[in-house]
Design a protein around this motif. Structure first.
Motif, mmCIF file in Angstrom:
data_model
loop_
_atom_site.group_PDB
_atom_site.id
_atom_site.type_symbol
_atom_site.label_atom_id
_atom_site.label_comp_id
_atom_site.label_asym_id
_atom_site.label_seq_id
_atom_site.Cartn_x
_atom_site.Cartn_y
_atom_site.Cartn_z
ATOM 1 N N ILE A 17 51.349 8.279 58.648
ATOM 2 C CA ILE A 17 51.900 6.924 58.536
ATOM 3 C C ILE A 17 50.785 5.903 58.343
ATOM 4 N N LYS A 18 49.717 6.036 59.111
ATOM 5 C CA LYS A 18 48.603 5.085 59.001
ATOM 6 C C LYS A 18 48.062 5.036 57.583
ATOM 7 N N SER A 19 47.961 6.187 56.939
ATOM 8 C CA SER A 19 47.467 6.229 55.566
ATOM 9 C C SER A 19 48.410 5.495 54.625
ATOM 10 N N LYS A 20 49.709 5.678 54.809
ATOM 11 C CA LYS A 20 50.690 4.996 53.964
ATOM 12 C C LYS A 20 50.650 3.484 54.180
ATOM 13 N N LEU A 21 50.555 3.078 55.446
ATOM 14 C CA LEU A 21 50.515 1.651 55.754
ATOM 15 C C LEU A 21 49.295 0.999 55.111
ATOM 16 N N ARG A 22 48.166 1.678 55.180
ATOM 17 C CA ARG A 22 46.943 1.140 54.577
ATOM 18 C C ARG A 22 47.079 1.029 53.069
ATOM 19 N N PHE A 23 47.552 2.106 52.430
ATOM 20 C CA PHE A 23 47.604 2.119 50.967
ATOM 21 C C PHE A 23 48.583 1.077 50.431
ATOM 22 N N PHE A 24 49.741 0.937 51.078
ATOM 23 C CA PHE A 24 50.757 -0.003 50.597
ATOM 24 C C PHE A 24 50.638 -1.388 51.242
ATOM 25 N N GLU A 25 49.581 -1.597 52.020
ATOM 26 C CA GLU A 25 49.287 -2.910 52.617
ATOM 27 C C GLU A 25 50.457 -3.434 53.458
ATOM 28 N N ILE A 26 50.931 -2.585 54.317
ATOM 29 C CA ILE A 26 52.022 -2.955 55.231
ATOM 30 C C ILE A 26 51.406 -3.252 56.584
ATOM 31 N N GLU A 27 51.587 -4.473 57.070
ATOM 32 C CA GLU A 27 50.841 -4.935 58.240
ATOM 33 C C GLU A 27 51.706 -5.238 59.451
ATOM 34 N N ASN A 28 53.005 -5.012 59.363
ATOM 35 C CA ASN A 28 53.894 -5.375 60.468
ATOM 36 C C ASN A 28 54.379 -4.146 61.241
ATOM 37 N N VAL A 29 53.511 -3.125 61.340
ATOM 38 C CA VAL A 29 53.853 -1.896 62.049
ATOM 39 C C VAL A 29 52.746 -1.525 63.026
ATOM 40 N N THR A 30 53.148 -1.173 64.251
ATOM 41 C CA THR A 30 52.244 -0.638 65.267
ATOM 42 C C THR A 30 52.703 0.782 65.603
#
Length: 278
Positions: free
Chosen positions: A82-95
């Protein structure tokens, strides 16, 4: 502004790595959650058993930056994905939190929305997990989750029990029924657990989808079956007869598939919606 993808980005190996991120097993369940969520106002939300990110990432993007999502799962490697996906797609509202639903390291009464896609039905202690959900939910919060039902893959279990009875003719068919009850609770039992945890059940809507296979051999060799199911089926049996029973069950399913033009496994499930009282 976040990156706007161009045609040339399809040459980026990372995009290829994340493009087909929707798990086939999770998709039919998760679609019902996406269709049931109220998107009318921002939320602070929790996804329990978030796996590799579906529907967590989809919900986070659909709600946008005015909402925040927390994903919790004991599978550390899945969270890494998940962390890799969040970084690549620039999604910043997830912990993300590496923890179990039965003991969440979270403050009381902080979430407007709790979702779980076939996650809360796979915890070690459902009663404790739902009590934890109640604890972290705000008064008036909504909980939406999916769970597959006892009739899941009924054709397999019918063949499995028939072969067991023919092989050993004893109490092991009852062990199969106990396995099903432990893994997949009825709608009535789940609603009872929800109520005892303090939630008010609002709805329980049943759905079903089918998984079709060429024959029993294809069924047993499918990665989903080998990952989630096959070992638990074998553990029901004494070690000395495990391979024999599985082989004979495969043969019986092959015979069934030959006469019926393929093998179809029905997956009945329910989507539940409940509210924490104000």
């Amino acid at each position: 502004m976040k990156k706007i993808f161009q045609a040339g980005d399809f040459a980026n190996p990372e995009l290829a790595q994340f493009y087909d991120e929707l798990p086939a097993w999770s998709a039919p369940f998760g679609k019902e959650i996406l269709d049931s969520v109220n998107f009318s106002k921002p939320v602070n939300a929790l996804d329990i058993g978030c796996g590799t990110g579906y529907p967590l990432i989809e919900l986070a993007q659909r709600f946008g930056e005015t909402s925040h999502f927390t994903g919790i799962d004991p599978w550390e490697e899945g969270l890494g994905r998940i962390k890799s996906k969040l970084r690549f797609f620039e999604i910043e509202n997830v912990t993300l939190l590496n923890a179990k639903a039965e003991m969440m390291p979270l403050s009381d009464q902080q979430y407007d929305l709790i979702v779980s896609n076939n996650g809360l039905n796979n915890v070690d202690d459902p009663v404790k997990a739902f009590k934890e959900c109640y604890r972290v939910a705000k008064p008036g919060a909504t909980m939406i989750f999916t769970a597959n039902l006892p009739g899941t893959m009924l054709h397999f279990y019918e063949a499995f029990k028939f072969v067991i009875y023919q092989t050993v003719n004893d109490h092991l068919t009852e062990a199969v029924e106990n396995h099903i009850r432990n893994k997949r609770k009825s709608v009535e039992e789940t609603l009872s657990i929800i109520s005892r945890a303090g939630f008010i059940p609002n709805s329980a809507i049943s759905h079903s989808f089918s998984m079709k296979f060429h024959n029993g051999t294809a069924f047993f060799n499918h990665s989903l079956i080998r990952l989630y199911f096959l070992n638990s089926w074998k553990m029901i049996l004494p070690e000395l007869i495990r391979n024999e029973v599985i082989h004979r069950t495969e043969t019986k399913l092959n015979q069934q598939a030959a006469s019926e033009g393929g093998l179809s496994m029905e997956i009945p499930f329910c989507i539940y919606k409940a509210t924490r009282p104000c």
